[in-house]
Design a protein around this motif. Sequence first.
Motif, short mmCIF file in Angstrom:
data_model
loop_
_atom_site.label_atom_id
_atom_site.label_comp_id
_atom_site.label_asym_id
_atom_site.label_seq_id
_atom_site.Cartn_x
_atom_site.Cartn_y
_atom_site.Cartn_z
N ASP A 46 -59.28 6.08 21.41
CA ASP A 46 -58.87 4.79 21.76
C ASP A 46 -60.51 4.22 21.78
O ASP A 46 -61.54 4.75 21.73
N LEU A 47 -60.51 2.72 21.99
CA LEU A 47 -61.78 2.03 21.78
C LEU A 47 -62.69 2.68 23.05
O LEU A 47 -63.80 2.73 22.78
N LEU A 61 -71.27 1.99 17.38
CA LEU A 61 -69.99 2.00 16.94
C LEU A 61 -70.14 2.26 15.63
O LEU A 61 -69.19 3.04 15.20
#
Length: 128
Positions: A46-47, A61
Amino acid sequence: MSNIQLVNNLLRLRKAHNYTQQQISKMLNISRQAYSNYETSKRTPDLDSLIRLSQIYHVSLDELVNQSCYKDGIINERKGPYTAAMEIESADTLYLTQEEVTLIEHYRDASGDDRRLVRKVLNVTEQN
């Protein structure tokens, strides 16, 4: 559907930093099995986990998800834009540079003999 680049980077970076899956999973506050699923493309982080992983490895990222992160810590200097592609059988996502797209297009247009030569040079076994 997984991002092959991310999966490869998670494994490379963990090994380059001499971490075990258990150590990383503890940093992420998840089970070792859950983290293992990230490296085997069974699950996508997940983020929040992606942000934490980028902090652990000191990469952005974008670098973690889209670029090749190598053992020696050097990030491949190629910058986008990337073309998203999908591996048909697994539906995994690949991000290709324009150079890679051009190479694939030329490979598709090549004769059978030329394709065999390319596979031989790249040490790739023929797929049926």
